[in-house]
Design a protein around this motif. Structure first.
Motif, PDB file in Angstrom:
ATOM      1  N   GLY A  46      44.453  30.893  64.510  1.00 17.42           N
ATOM      2  CA  GLY A  46      43.918  30.651  65.653  1.00 17.42           C
ATOM      3  C   GLY A  46      43.633  31.774  66.479  1.00 17.42           C
ATOM      4  O   GLY A  46      42.406  32.004  67.305  1.00 17.42           O
ATOM      5  N   ALA A  47      44.733  32.570  66.763  1.00 18.30           N
ATOM      6  CA  ALA A  47      44.571  33.822  67.540  1.00 18.30           C
ATOM      7  C   ALA A  47      43.601  34.840  66.923  1.00 18.30           C
ATOM      8  O   ALA A  47      42.733  35.463  67.694  1.00 18.30           O
ATOM      9  N   ARG A  48      43.823  34.943  65.663  1.00 13.77           N
ATOM     10  CA  ARG A  48      42.817  35.840  65.046  1.00 13.77           C
ATOM     11  C   ARG A  48      41.221  35.556  65.163  1.00 13.77           C
ATOM     12  O   ARG A  48      40.341  36.274  65.351  1.00 13.77           O
ATOM     13  N   GLU A  49      41.024  34.243  65.105  1.00 15.45           N
ATOM     14  CA  GLU A  49      39.580  33.813  65.157  1.00 15.45           C
ATOM     15  C   GLU A  49      39.333  33.982  66.617  1.00 15.45           C
ATOM     16  O   GLU A  49      37.961  34.324  66.748  1.00 15.45           O
ATOM     17  N   ALA A  50      40.156  33.830  67.629  1.00 16.72           N
ATOM     18  CA  ALA A  50      39.570  34.060  69.042  1.00 16.72           C
ATOM     19  C   ALA A  50      39.303  35.490  69.249  1.00 16.72           C
ATOM     20  O   ALA A  50      38.190  35.793  69.788  1.00 16.72           O
ATOM     21  N   VAL A  51      40.081  36.449  68.795  1.00 18.06           N
ATOM     22  CA  VAL A  51      39.786  37.622  69.022  1.00 18.06           C
ATOM     23  C   VAL A  51      38.664  38.284  68.078  1.00 18.06           C
ATOM     24  O   VAL A  51      37.827  39.070  68.368  1.00 18.06           O
ATOM     25  N   ASP A  52      38.536  37.593  67.116  1.00 16.46           N
ATOM     26  CA  ASP A  52      37.199  38.048  65.935  1.00 16.46           C
ATOM     27  C   ASP A  52      36.139  37.646  66.737  1.00 16.46           C
ATOM     28  O   ASP A  52      35.094  38.319  66.827  1.00 16.46           O
ATOM     29  N   THR A 110      55.802  30.784  68.341  1.00 17.68           N
ATOM     30  CA  THR A 110      54.456  30.630  68.557  1.00 17.68           C
ATOM     31  C   THR A 110      53.814  32.096  69.174  1.00 17.68           C
ATOM     32  O   THR A 110      52.972  32.491  68.801  1.00 17.68           O
ATOM     33  N   ALA A 111      54.764  32.546  70.121  1.00 19.58           N
ATOM     34  CA  ALA A 111      54.328  34.137  70.725  1.00 19.58           C
ATOM     35  C   ALA A 111      54.011  34.955  69.617  1.00 19.58           C
ATOM     36  O   ALA A 111      53.301  35.902  69.746  1.00 19.58           O
ATOM     37  N   GLN A 112      55.158  34.887  68.715  1.00 19.73           N
ATOM     38  CA  GLN A 112      55.006  36.213  67.568  1.00 19.73           C
ATOM     39  C   GLN A 112      53.698  35.849  66.738  1.00 19.73           C
ATOM     40  O   GLN A 112      53.270  36.944  66.388  1.00 19.73           O
ATOM     41  N   GLU A 113      53.589  34.613  66.399  1.00 19.99           N
ATOM     42  CA  GLU A 113      52.568  34.322  65.508  1.00 19.99           C
ATOM     43  C   GLU A 113      51.226  34.787  66.213  1.00 19.99           C
ATOM     44  O   GLU A 113      50.000  35.271  65.538  1.00 19.99           O
ATOM     45  N   ARG A 114      50.948  34.224  67.639  1.00 14.31           N
ATOM     46  CA  ARG A 114      49.775  34.759  68.091  1.00 14.31           C
ATOM     47  C   ARG A 114      49.551  36.128  68.595  1.00 14.31           C
ATOM     48  O   ARG A 114      48.254  36.488  68.423  1.00 14.31           O
ATOM     49  N   LEU A 115      50.592  36.861  68.646  1.00 15.16           N
ATOM     50  CA  LEU A 115      50.540  38.355  68.779  1.00 15.16           C
ATOM     51  C   LEU A 115      50.301  38.996  67.562  1.00 15.16           C
ATOM     52  O   LEU A 115      49.287  39.649  67.402  1.00 15.16           O
ATOM     53  N   ALA A 116      50.701  38.364  66.462  1.00 15.17           N
ATOM     54  CA  ALA A 116      50.376  38.955  65.091  1.00 15.17           C
ATOM     55  C   ALA A 116      48.819  38.566  64.704  1.00 15.17           C
ATOM     56  O   ALA A 116      48.011  39.236  64.383  1.00 15.17           O
ATOM     57  N   GLY A 117      48.293  37.318  65.303  1.00 11.86           N
ATOM     58  CA  GLY A 117      46.888  37.198  64.952  1.00 11.86           C
ATOM     59  C   GLY A 117      46.035  38.299  65.818  1.00 11.86           C
ATOM     60  O   GLY A 117      44.953  38.587  65.382  1.00 11.86           O
TER      61      GLY A 117
END
Length: 340
Positions: free
Chosen positions: A168-174, A195-202
């Motif tokens: 989800g984070a990756r799609e937002a930044v994309d 969740t913070a770790q995963e969204r930072l990774a995205g």
């Protein structure tokens, strides 16, 4: 004496038996002679004795109460999930006890210890820390049914219901990059939270996939509250070479970012583009409406409750791990940068 003041000791005295015998007669366990049992029951009726069924059920572990320990009940995400869990449990004559960890691992440990001492039947948890979680592992090893939501404990094999935070984070930044942005700020919370770790990774993975170097100065860390997010946003956008876009990792931070940017006289999306993780009611009441990464929040709570109820009923199957996809909802908070 009033009915409220009558105790088991009073009944035993009236029936001229021991408290242990009176308890056996009133609760129908162990051996008690018919004549003695009748004497105890008559004494209880005469005195107006009413057993404390709640206390008995708590001690025996039979009270149909489930414990829910969210990260922060003030977060709209957890408040909605708590509501949905409670609705699902009520269908099965179970009740919900909520105790918020407030994202404090020591408080989480104390809460679980207290709830366990009450013989709570099972637990739905959103672990505060991705690393300091042996107390949760121990809880499960002691035989307590546990279902994890939003976050997982890698050392623990139990049912879990989460979303694809990294995706989800990756799609937002994309999406921001596709609109010409390469100076994209990140407003995130404590990295010890899963969740913070995963969204930072995205966020990082999206930048890397587009050949954009990671700039740590564009990342602002704050507690996940509106007030702290306001301050973090002002710090981030007070610098000379500020971001052209901002990605926030939850709805409270998105709201804080909106207030912080407004206080600085920066408009969305003319001065700053914004995408937030988590949809929230106010996102469609702002002008412009906010582009968000939406989670299937209406499915998380009920599914976690059903998983736990099945475990409480004795269902013996391998742990189930559900990872829901997210959805990018494009609204009006992202501007396209010309010539990029």
């Amino acid at each position: 004496m009033t009915q409220k003041g009558i105790t088991l000791k009073d009944v035993a005295a009236a029936a001229k038996v021991s408290r242990a015998t009176a308890a056996r007669a009133l609760n129908s366990y162990g051996y008690v002679g018919d004549e003695t049992a009748l004497r105890v029951l008559e004494a209880a009726e005469r005195l107006g004795y009413r057993a404390n069924l709640v206390a008995q059920a708590l001690r025996s572990g039979q009270l149909p109460i489930v414990g829910f320990v969210p990260g922060d009940i003030q977060n709209p995400f957890f408040a909605r999930i708590a509501h949905d869990i409670e609705v699902e449990l009520r269908k099965h004559r179970h009740n919900l006890l909520i105790a918020s960890s407030e994202e404090n691992v020591e408080q989480e440990k104390e809460l679980l210890e207290s709830l366990r001492s009450l013989s709570i039947r099972g637990f739905i948890l959103a672990p505060t820390s991705a690393t300091d979680n042996q107390h949760i592992v121990q809880l499960a090893h002691e035989g307590a049914p546990v279902v994890l939501i939003d976050r997982v404990v890698k050392e623990l094999q139990c049912d879990s219901v989460v979303v694809d935070n990294e995706g989800g984070a990756r799609e937002a930044v994309d999406y921001l990059v596709s609109n010409g942005h390469d100076r994209i700020g990140l407003l995130r919370d404590d990295s010890r939270i899963f969740t913070a770790q995963e969204r930072l990774a995205g966020y990082q993975n999206s930048l890397q996939s587009h050949g954009i170097a990671l700039d740590e100065s564009l990342i602002s860390v704050a507690r996940s509250t509106v007030e702290h997010a306001v301050d973090a946003t002002i710090r981030l956008f007070s610098r000379r070479n500020r971001p052209t876009a901002l990605f926030t990792v939850d709805s409270l931070m998105t709201q804080g970012a909106l207030l912080g940017l407004r206080s600085m006289g920066l408009s969305i999306p003319h001065d700053v583009s914004l995408v937030g993780f988590d949809d929230f009611n106010l996102a469609t009441f702002t002008d412009p409406q906010i582009t968000v990464v939406a989670q299937p929040i209406s499915e998380i709570g009920p599914l976690a409750a059903r998983f736990l109820l099945e475990r409480l009923a004795g269902k013996k199957i391998a742990p189930r791990h559900i990872r829901f996809p997210t959805r990018l909802i494009v609204r009006g908070s992202v501007a396209h940068l010309r010539g990029r």
